[in-house]
Design a protein around this motif. Structure first.
Motif, mmCIF file in Angstrom:
data_model
loop_
_atom_site.group_PDB
_atom_site.id
_atom_site.type_symbol
_atom_site.label_atom_id
_atom_site.label_comp_id
_atom_site.label_asym_id
_atom_site.label_seq_id
_atom_site.Cartn_x
_atom_site.Cartn_y
_atom_site.Cartn_z
ATOM 1 N N GLY A 141 0.765 -1.396 0.036
ATOM 2 C CA GLY A 141 0.052 0.081 0.040
ATOM 3 C C GLY A 141 0.876 1.196 0.014
ATOM 4 N N SER A 142 1.912 1.372 0.807
ATOM 5 C CA SER A 142 2.868 2.439 0.976
ATOM 6 C C SER A 142 3.462 2.721 -0.441
ATOM 7 C CB SER A 142 3.811 2.241 1.991
ATOM 8 O OG SER A 142 4.712 1.310 1.781
ATOM 9 N N THR A 143 3.906 1.652 -1.167
ATOM 10 C CA THR A 143 4.536 1.798 -2.400
ATOM 11 C C THR A 143 3.622 2.276 -3.642
ATOM 12 O OG1 THR A 143 5.878 -0.033 -1.925
ATOM 13 C CG2 THR A 143 5.890 0.581 -4.252
ATOM 14 N N ILE A 144 2.324 1.918 -3.354
ATOM 15 C CA ILE A 144 1.327 2.294 -4.549
ATOM 16 C C ILE A 144 1.012 3.960 -4.095
ATOM 17 C CG2 ILE A 144 -1.193 2.246 -4.893
ATOM 18 C CD1 ILE A 144 -1.077 -0.952 -4.397
ATOM 19 N N ALA A 145 1.210 4.157 -2.922
ATOM 20 C CA ALA A 145 0.887 5.579 -2.469
ATOM 21 C C ALA A 145 2.026 6.537 -3.311
ATOM 22 C CB ALA A 145 0.632 5.876 -1.006
ATOM 23 N N SER A 146 3.111 5.826 -2.760
ATOM 24 C CA SER A 146 4.244 6.774 -3.742
ATOM 25 C C SER A 146 4.163 6.871 -5.074
ATOM 26 C CB SER A 146 5.631 6.191 -3.121
ATOM 27 O OG SER A 146 6.136 6.440 -1.949
ATOM 28 N N CYS A 147 3.653 5.998 -5.935
ATOM 29 C CA CYS A 147 3.517 6.051 -7.137
ATOM 30 C C CYS A 147 2.371 6.759 -7.650
ATOM 31 C CB CYS A 147 3.415 4.210 -7.575
ATOM 32 S SG CYS A 147 3.458 4.032 -9.278
ATOM 33 N N CYS A 148 1.381 6.711 -6.954
ATOM 34 C CA CYS A 148 0.161 7.565 -7.073
ATOM 35 C C CYS A 148 0.640 8.958 -7.027
ATOM 36 C CB CYS A 148 -0.949 7.262 -6.266
ATOM 37 S SG CYS A 148 -1.887 5.836 -6.301
ATOM 38 N N ALA A 149 1.256 9.299 -5.876
ATOM 39 C CA ALA A 149 1.862 10.794 -5.897
ATOM 40 C C ALA A 149 2.528 11.146 -6.966
ATOM 41 C CB ALA A 149 2.441 10.932 -4.612
ATOM 42 N N ASP A 150 3.728 10.269 -7.451
ATOM 43 C CA ASP A 150 4.551 10.504 -8.524
ATOM 44 C C ASP A 150 3.393 10.748 -9.843
ATOM 45 O OD1 ASP A 150 6.546 10.039 -6.929
ATOM 46 O OD2 ASP A 150 7.173 8.126 -7.776
ATOM 47 N N ALA A 151 2.626 10.206 -10.031
ATOM 48 C CA ALA A 151 1.655 10.322 -11.282
ATOM 49 C C ALA A 151 0.445 11.482 -10.875
ATOM 50 C CB ALA A 151 0.921 8.873 -11.498
ATOM 51 N N GLY A 152 0.617 12.107 -9.828
ATOM 52 C CA GLY A 152 -0.089 13.285 -9.716
ATOM 53 C C GLY A 152 -1.573 12.851 -9.024
ATOM 54 N N ILE A 153 -1.785 11.710 -8.659
ATOM 55 C CA ILE A 153 -2.887 11.095 -7.910
ATOM 56 C C ILE A 153 -2.692 11.281 -6.492
ATOM 57 C CG2 ILE A 153 -4.417 9.354 -7.600
ATOM 58 C CD1 ILE A 153 -3.288 8.155 -10.280
ATOM 59 N N THR A 154 -3.656 12.171 -5.712
ATOM 60 C CA THR A 154 -3.541 12.502 -4.504
ATOM 61 C C THR A 154 -3.875 11.112 -3.442
ATOM 62 O OG1 THR A 154 -3.805 14.651 -4.770
ATOM 63 C CG2 THR A 154 -4.109 13.929 -2.425
ATOM 64 N N PRO A 155 -2.824 10.652 -2.632
ATOM 65 C CA PRO A 155 -3.576 9.501 -1.952
ATOM 66 C C PRO A 155 -3.926 9.957 -0.750
ATOM 67 C CG PRO A 155 -1.056 9.438 -1.948
ATOM 68 C CD PRO A 155 -1.526 10.773 -2.621
ATOM 69 N N VAL A 156 -4.727 9.147 -0.129
ATOM 70 C CA VAL A 156 -5.217 9.433 1.514
ATOM 71 C C VAL A 156 -5.254 8.134 2.013
ATOM 72 C CG1 VAL A 156 -7.192 10.018 3.011
ATOM 73 C CG2 VAL A 156 -6.844 11.285 0.866
ATOM 74 N N ILE A 157 -4.657 7.957 3.128
ATOM 75 C CA ILE A 157 -4.231 6.853 3.821
ATOM 76 C C ILE A 157 -5.151 6.332 4.947
ATOM 77 C CG2 ILE A 157 -2.359 5.160 4.945
ATOM 78 C CD1 ILE A 157 -1.936 6.383 1.850
ATOM 79 N N LEU A 158 -5.694 5.109 4.863
ATOM 80 C CA LEU A 158 -6.510 4.460 6.121
ATOM 81 C C LEU A 158 -5.946 3.310 6.507
ATOM 82 C CD1 LEU A 158 -8.599 4.546 8.084
ATOM 83 C CD2 LEU A 158 -10.135 3.185 6.463
ATOM 84 N N ASP A 159 -5.202 3.223 7.872
ATOM 85 C CA ASP A 159 -4.434 1.999 8.261
ATOM 86 C C ASP A 159 -4.724 1.724 9.613
ATOM 87 O OD1 ASP A 159 -2.118 0.203 8.871
ATOM 88 O OD2 ASP A 159 -1.657 0.485 6.524
ATOM 89 N N ASP A 160 -4.723 0.459 10.091
ATOM 90 C CA ASP A 160 -4.833 0.402 11.610
ATOM 91 C C ASP A 160 -3.436 0.221 12.251
ATOM 92 O OD1 ASP A 160 -4.091 -2.036 11.165
ATOM 93 O OD2 ASP A 160 -5.991 -3.091 11.777
ATOM 94 N N PHE A 161 -2.060 0.178 11.352
ATOM 95 C CA PHE A 161 -0.926 0.160 12.066
ATOM 96 C C PHE A 161 -0.756 -1.089 12.576
ATOM 97 C CE2 PHE A 161 -1.585 4.863 11.591
ATOM 98 C CZ PHE A 161 -0.700 4.950 10.308
ATOM 99 N N SER A 162 -1.450 -2.153 12.438
ATOM 100 C CA SER A 162 -1.334 -3.548 13.015
ATOM 101 C C SER A 162 -0.040 -3.983 12.272
ATOM 102 C CB SER A 162 -2.252 -4.327 12.880
ATOM 103 O OG SER A 162 -2.873 -4.586 11.441
ATOM 104 N N THR A 163 0.236 -3.922 11.118
ATOM 105 C CA THR A 163 1.779 -4.114 10.477
ATOM 106 C C THR A 163 2.307 -3.208 9.801
ATOM 107 O OG1 THR A 163 0.354 -4.750 8.664
ATOM 108 C CG2 THR A 163 0.887 -6.481 10.173
ATOM 109 N N GLY A 164 1.596 -2.121 9.459
ATOM 110 C CA GLY A 164 2.269 -0.627 8.670
ATOM 111 C C GLY A 164 2.847 -0.076 9.426
ATOM 112 N N LEU A 165 3.791 0.822 9.071
ATOM 113 C CA LEU A 165 4.439 1.896 9.657
ATOM 114 C C LEU A 165 4.058 3.271 9.590
ATOM 115 C CD1 LEU A 165 8.022 0.470 8.855
ATOM 116 C CD2 LEU A 165 6.602 -0.099 10.677
ATOM 117 N N ARG A 166 3.941 4.017 10.748
ATOM 118 C CA ARG A 166 3.380 5.308 11.021
ATOM 119 C C ARG A 166 4.121 6.277 10.003
ATOM 120 N NH1 ARG A 166 1.559 3.172 15.651
ATOM 121 N NH2 ARG A 166 -0.600 3.989 16.011
#
Length: 264
Positions: A13-38
């Motif tokens: 998900g975080s890699t997709i977010a970076s790629c979206c931003a690079d392509a001019g797509i604005t990401p909004v993140i929803l995560d419970d951080f059970s495994t993801g990093l803040r």
């Protein structure tokens, strides 16, 4: 374009977010951080919580009424754990996702991209599959993904939502700019175990050596996670074509298998 990425602080998900931003797509993140990093999530507008927390979803969608689509990466993904805890996997990967879909529909968000898995397929004699191959999940994890795909297909048939299921093979690698990467300190896949063994100064042991492959070790189709992310962006940019008829399935892989010994 603005996209909500559930599980957007995790490896994929975080890699997709970076790629979206690079392509001019604005990401909004929803995560419970059970495994993801803040640190992965806070690069963008980020909300902490569960995908079935309706009040939180309503807040996100109210504060971002211009969200055009959702990329759904939030799921439990460990196969052995799914065998030991099947109810937890069906609850999280199917039940909670239905609550998410109901809320999205109520707010008029009608484009949904699912992070699915190629493990839904029936293993064939030559280990090759395409989008028309028979489906026969071999674990509660894979079955939970397939069940959610069925939910999406049925919902798409009503005309109230369009969806694309992206069936991944084996993601590997990291963001080329190293903004994010594998966040799990104890990865269960082959490359992660190799890295862990190297860091610990220990030998890496190949446990399966009698598979019907060219060298007896396990065979996997590895796809670079950045290529995976680029595929998500391509789907967002061509969503109507990808979801032709309301629902589409696309495999994401290379078609080239690599054995564990070759990877090592």
């Amino acid at each position: 374009m603005k996209v909500l990425i559930t599980g957007g602080a995790g490896y994929i998900g975080s890699t997709i977010a970076s790629c979206c931003a690079d392509a001019g797509i604005t990401p909004v993140i929803l995560d419970d951080f059970s495994t993801g990093l803040r640190t992965f999530g806070r690069r963008f507008d980020c909300y902490e919580g569960d995908i079935a927390d309706v009040a939180l979803l309503e807040r996100v969608l109210t504060e971002h009424p211009d969200i055009d689509a959702v990329i759904h990466c939030a799921a439990k993904i460990v196969v052995p754990e799914s065998v030991a805890q099947p109810l937890a996997y069906y609850d999280n990967n199917v039940g909670k996702a239905i609550t998410l879909l109901q809320t999205l529909e109520r707010f008029g968000v009608r484009r949904f991209v699912l992070s699915s898995t190629a493990s839904v397929y029936e293993p064939g004699p030559d280990y090759m599959v395409d989008e028309t191959s028979a489906v026969n999940p071999q674990s509660p994890y894979a079955a939970s993904k397939w069940l959610l795909e069925r939910v999406l297909a049925d919902e798409a048939a009503t005309g109230r939502m369009s969806a694309v299921a992206l069936r991944y093979f084996n993601p590997i690698g990291a963001d080329p700019q190293l903004r994010t990467g594998l966040q799990n300190p104890a990865p269960s896949h082959a490359l992660g175990k190799m890295i862990s063994a190297h860091e610990a100064g220990q030998a890496f042991t190949v446990t399966g050596v009698d598979w019907p492959t060219r060298d007896g070790s396990g065979l996997r189709d590895y796809i670079h996670v950045w290529d995976l992310a680029r595929a998500h962006v391509a789907v967002l940019e061509r969503f109507d074509a990808a979801a032709s008829g309301g629902y589409g399935v696309i495999n994401l892989g290379t078609g080239q298998g690599t054995t564990v010994f070759e990877l090592a």
